[in-house]
Design a protein around this motif. Structure first.
Motif, PDB file in Angstrom:
ATOM      1  N   ARG A   1      29.419  56.805  52.870  1.00 12.97           N
ATOM      2  CA  ARG A   1      28.562  56.201  51.985  1.00 12.97           C
ATOM      3  C   ARG A   1      29.320  54.793  51.640  1.00 12.97           C
ATOM      4  N   ASP A   2      28.408  53.679  51.695  1.00 18.22           N
ATOM      5  CA  ASP A   2      29.097  52.422  51.170  1.00 18.22           C
ATOM      6  C   ASP A   2      30.373  52.318  51.792  1.00 18.22           C
ATOM      7  N   GLU A   3      30.542  52.352  53.151  1.00 18.83           N
ATOM      8  CA  GLU A   3      31.346  52.067  53.928  1.00 18.83           C
ATOM      9  C   GLU A   3      32.888  52.853  53.409  1.00 18.83           C
ATOM     10  N   LYS A   4      32.694  53.874  52.848  1.00 20.12           N
ATOM     11  CA  LYS A   4      33.719  55.000  52.401  1.00 20.12           C
ATOM     12  C   LYS A   4      33.591  56.202  52.913  1.00 20.12           C
ATOM     13  N   ILE A   5      34.786  57.004  53.498  1.00 18.33           N
ATOM     14  CA  ILE A   5      34.909  58.158  53.869  1.00 18.33           C
ATOM     15  C   ILE A   5      34.848  59.161  52.884  1.00 18.33           C
ATOM     16  N   TYR A   6      33.944  60.214  52.782  1.00 17.12           N
ATOM     17  CA  TYR A   6      34.010  61.077  52.040  1.00 17.12           C
ATOM     18  C   TYR A   6      34.137  62.393  52.269  1.00 17.12           C
ATOM     19  N   ALA A   7      35.437  62.973  51.945  1.00 17.23           N
ATOM     20  CA  ALA A   7      35.819  64.223  52.437  1.00 17.23           C
ATOM     21  C   ALA A   7      37.066  64.811  51.870  1.00 17.23           C
ATOM     22  N   ARG A   8      37.390  66.094  51.684  1.00 16.29           N
ATOM     23  CA  ARG A   8      38.651  66.381  51.215  1.00 16.29           C
ATOM     24  C   ARG A   8      39.694  66.030  52.243  1.00 16.29           C
ATOM     25  N   GLY A   9      40.726  65.465  51.714  1.00 13.14           N
ATOM     26  CA  GLY A   9      41.879  64.721  52.514  1.00 13.14           C
ATOM     27  C   GLY A   9      41.714  63.468  53.226  1.00 13.14           C
ATOM     28  N   SER A  10      40.454  62.929  52.790  1.00 14.14           N
ATOM     29  CA  SER A  10      40.309  61.651  53.495  1.00 14.14           C
ATOM     30  C   SER A  10      41.388  60.664  53.163  1.00 14.14           C
ATOM     31  N   CYS A  11      42.044  60.871  51.853  1.00 12.60           N
ATOM     32  CA  CYS A  11      42.943  59.851  51.405  1.00 12.60           C
ATOM     33  C   CYS A  11      44.502  60.569  51.350  1.00 12.60           C
ATOM     34  N   ASP A  12      44.281  61.810  50.897  1.00 14.25           N
ATOM     35  CA  ASP A  12      45.441  62.567  50.515  1.00 14.25           C
ATOM     36  C   ASP A  12      45.403  63.933  51.350  1.00 14.25           C
ATOM     37  N   ASP A  13      46.230  63.966  52.428  1.00 14.31           N
ATOM     38  CA  ASP A  13      46.934  62.576  53.028  1.00 14.31           C
ATOM     39  C   ASP A  13      46.468  62.552  54.509  1.00 14.31           C
ATOM     40  N   LYS A  14      45.580  62.981  54.786  1.00 20.06           N
ATOM     41  CA  LYS A  14      45.014  63.212  56.373  1.00 20.06           C
ATOM     42  C   LYS A  14      44.793  61.811  56.686  1.00 20.06           C
ATOM     43  N   GLY A  15      43.790  60.870  56.222  1.00 21.54           N
ATOM     44  CA  GLY A  15      43.453  59.668  56.395  1.00 21.54           C
ATOM     45  C   GLY A  15      44.871  58.634  56.606  1.00 21.54           C
ATOM     46  N   GLN A  16      45.346  58.914  55.486  1.00 17.68           N
ATOM     47  CA  GLN A  16      46.778  57.916  55.538  1.00 17.68           C
ATOM     48  C   GLN A  16      47.815  58.161  56.338  1.00 17.68           C
ATOM     49  N   PHE A  17      48.156  59.588  56.840  1.00 16.48           N
ATOM     50  CA  PHE A  17      49.207  59.768  57.836  1.00 16.48           C
ATOM     51  C   PHE A  17      48.672  59.451  59.236  1.00 16.48           C
ATOM     52  N   TYR A  18      47.253  59.739  59.266  1.00 16.27           N
ATOM     53  CA  TYR A  18      46.690  59.626  60.647  1.00 16.27           C
ATOM     54  C   TYR A  18      46.941  57.994  60.949  1.00 16.27           C
ATOM     55  N   MET A  19      46.945  57.106  60.282  1.00 20.35           N
ATOM     56  CA  MET A  19      47.127  55.618  60.391  1.00 20.35           C
ATOM     57  C   MET A  19      48.476  55.441  61.103  1.00 20.35           C
ATOM     58  N   HIS A  20      49.509  56.272  60.695  1.00 20.24           N
ATOM     59  CA  HIS A  20      50.528  55.979  61.557  1.00 20.24           C
ATOM     60  C   HIS A  20      50.650  56.464  62.685  1.00 20.24           C
ATOM     61  N   VAL A  21      49.832  57.546  63.247  1.00 23.44           N
ATOM     62  CA  VAL A  21      49.581  58.148  64.600  1.00 23.44           C
ATOM     63  C   VAL A  21      49.027  57.256  65.338  1.00 23.44           C
ATOM     64  N   LYS A  22      47.593  56.489  64.740  1.00 22.90           N
ATOM     65  CA  LYS A  22      47.078  55.490  65.542  1.00 22.90           C
ATOM     66  C   LYS A  22      47.989  54.182  65.685  1.00 22.90           C
ATOM     67  N   ALA A  23      48.794  53.852  64.713  1.00 24.61           N
ATOM     68  CA  ALA A  23      49.634  52.792  64.750  1.00 24.61           C
ATOM     69  C   ALA A  23      50.690  52.849  65.974  1.00 24.61           C
ATOM     70  N   PHE A  24      51.219  54.214  65.984  1.00 21.35           N
ATOM     71  CA  PHE A  24      52.067  54.350  66.939  1.00 21.35           C
ATOM     72  C   PHE A  24      51.402  54.202  68.412  1.00 21.35           C
ATOM     73  N   GLU A  25      50.366  54.946  68.544  1.00 17.89           N
ATOM     74  CA  GLU A  25      49.369  54.744  69.833  1.00 17.89           C
ATOM     75  C   GLU A  25      49.046  53.432  70.215  1.00 17.89           C
ATOM     76  N   LEU A  26      48.995  52.639  69.346  1.00 19.19           N
ATOM     77  CA  LEU A  26      48.651  51.025  69.402  1.00 19.19           C
ATOM     78  C   LEU A  26      49.861  50.535  69.927  1.00 19.19           C
ATOM     79  N   MET A  27      51.027  50.777  69.587  1.00 22.47           N
ATOM     80  CA  MET A  27      52.353  50.210  69.633  1.00 22.47           C
ATOM     81  C   MET A  27      52.798  50.575  71.189  1.00 22.47           C
ATOM     82  N   MET A  28      52.436  51.931  71.610  1.00 21.31           N
ATOM     83  CA  MET A  28      52.690  52.503  72.964  1.00 21.31           C
ATOM     84  C   MET A  28      51.840  51.705  73.833  1.00 21.31           C
ATOM     85  N   SER A  29      50.520  51.623  73.527  1.00 20.38           N
ATOM     86  CA  SER A  29      49.777  51.222  74.470  1.00 20.38           C
ATOM     87  C   SER A  29      49.682  49.678  74.753  1.00 20.38           C
TER      88      SER A  29
END
Length: 456
Positions: A108-136
């Motif tokens: 909604r309004d360009e925001k992800i609403y869910a339990r854990g979206s920010c604390d901390d699933k959304g934030q630690f998953y940024m690192h997983v995808k950043a790692f994928e980016l660097m590997m790729s």
């Protein structure tokens, strides 16, 4: 930066779809009924680390929930970054206050609403995808290790044992954590400290059973009333905590430090409007930014007793309870504060009731150095990604394992969060801006780049 943004742009929808899968797991560590979901979440995290390019991935058993460990060692002569995060989340209660189901992520309004979206699933998953980016893109400039745990929201009681038993495996040059916030995308910031925590539960007992409030009211002490009066007495007219010795070890900020802290953008009217309150409340003599980042606090997190069902039941309860958290600042110590609270709470109880104090968990406050190679790497990464120097801030929350890492591994931590204080952490309708999610994935590879360069 152009290559990074291109990769993120080409994979935006996939990144979001994967995060939504992760958010659908009700990984509530506080409630045993979610045990199966906790284990499935750990398996999902391990699978994504493998697919991102980790050579070694292991789901490490503990006495509680498992820790997911992964690593990519490209050259032992290069520096190593240890990424920490947690896959467990807070309970979603009260469910009736959520606008959409907590484990069915919704935009909604360009925001992800869910339990854990920010604390901390959304934030630690940024690192997983950043790692994928660097590997790729064949651009990983240093070694990287991941330690994603499942008990942060219940005190990380088994993490200390794991760290102590795996010092060689976890050997690194810095810990990188995104479990904190920044001021905004317009005003990027880096947290330079976190408060510690002492968390207790108190029980006040009066008669040996619930009583008829008409027959016994006025003759027998009501535990709910006594508990309320005891809690109220713990702040004076200036909202200063009254526990003897509570402030003895508090490290006061210098005039210069207070001035620097208060340079961060802050609009009191907007703050009150966002929270829908008419007036702010806090320790006299300190600004809101100081109260929420550099001063100790005592807050009631829950209070109950007697009849709370539908309709009326005229009862004088046998017991009343409260959960209380105290946020601590340098140089306070959680064990000492817990004892001070216990001694004081017992001393102010009238003879008409019995009291019991049960400590739950705690953690120590930390201050991260701003002159380290790692902090400078984070500054350079944010400057390049956002086009602005980050503002140094102090975080009001607690991440007890930061002090643990320093003690057990001898390394400092960089707190590079991309959430916002307004993201409803631990509350109904938790959210995470999609723009912040993507911005994190863009910025993290730059941290690794500059950390490797500055470490030469």
């Amino acid at each position: 930066m152009q290559d990074i943004r291109r990769y993120v742009g080409e994979n935006k929808q996939r990144f979001l779809d994967e995060l939504f899968e992760l958010l659908r797991f009700p990984s509530v560590s506080a409630d045993p009924k979610f045990k199966a979901d906790m284990l499935k979440t750990a398996e999902y995290v391990a699978e994504k680390l493998k697919s991102a390019g980790a050579d070694t991935v292991e789901i490490c058993a503990t006495a509680g929930y498992p820790i997911v460990y992964g690593e990519k060692i490209i050259d032992n002569s290069l520096p190593t970054v240890l990424v920490y995060g947690h896959y467990d989340v807070q309970p979603p209660d009260p469910l009736n206050l959520w606008h959409t189901p907590p484990f069915e992520p919704t935009i909604r309004d360009e925001k992800i609403y869910a339990r854990g979206s920010c604390d901390d699933k959304g934030q630690f998953y940024m690192h997983v995808k950043a790692f994928e980016l660097m590997m790729s893109t064949n651009s990983l400039p240093c070694n990287i290790k991941f330690m994603i745990e499942g008990e942060e929201e219940v005190g990380s009681s088994n993490l200390g044992i794991f760290v102590s038993q795996n010092k060689e495996r976890l050997k690194a040059d810095v810990v990188l954590i995104s479990d904190t916030s920044m001021i905004s995308l317009e005003h990027p910031s880096l947290e330079t400290g976190l408060r510690g925590l002492s968390y207790v539960e108190v029980e006040v007992t009066g008669p040996d059973r619930d009583l008829h409030s008409g027959v016994y009211g006025g003759a027998v002490a009501n535990p709910a009333t006594i508990l309320s009066k005891m809690i109220a007495s713990m702040h004076d007219e200036n909202n200063h905590i009254t526990i003897p010795g509570f402030y003895d070890d508090v490290l006061e900020l210098s005039v210069e430090e207070r001035e620097m802290l208060n340079r961060a953008p802050y609009n009191e009217l907007e703050y009150k409007i966002d929270l829908k309150v008419d007036e702010l409340w806090g320790e006299k003599g300190y600004t809101t930014l100081e109260r929420t980042g550099t001063r100790p606090t005592l807050e009631v997190n829950g209070i109950w007793g007697g009849y709370i069902g539908e309709g009326a039941k005229t009862v004088l309860p046998s017991k009343a309870f409260a959960k209380i958290s105290m946020r601590l600042v340098p140089n306070q110590h959680s064990d000492k504060i817990t004892k001070l609270f216990k001694d004081h709470f017992e001393s102010i109880a009238p003879k008409s009731v019995k009291v019991k104090v049960t400590p739950h968990h705690g953690g120590e406050p930390v201050v991260t150095p701003t002159d380290s190679i790692a902090y400078k790497a984070a500054q350079k990464a944010i400057l390049e990604s956002f086009g602005k120097e980050p503002i140094p801030t102090r975080g009001g929350g607690s991440i007890p394992i930061v002090a643990l890492f320093e003690k057990e591994l001898g390394i400092k931590t960089v707190l590079m969060g991309f959430g916002l204080d307004s993201d409803n952490l631990h509350s109904p309708n938790e959210k995470f801006d999609i723009a912040n999610f993507y911005k994190g994935i863009e910025t993290i590879p730059l941290f690794h780049k500059y950390f490797a360069e500055l470490s030469r």
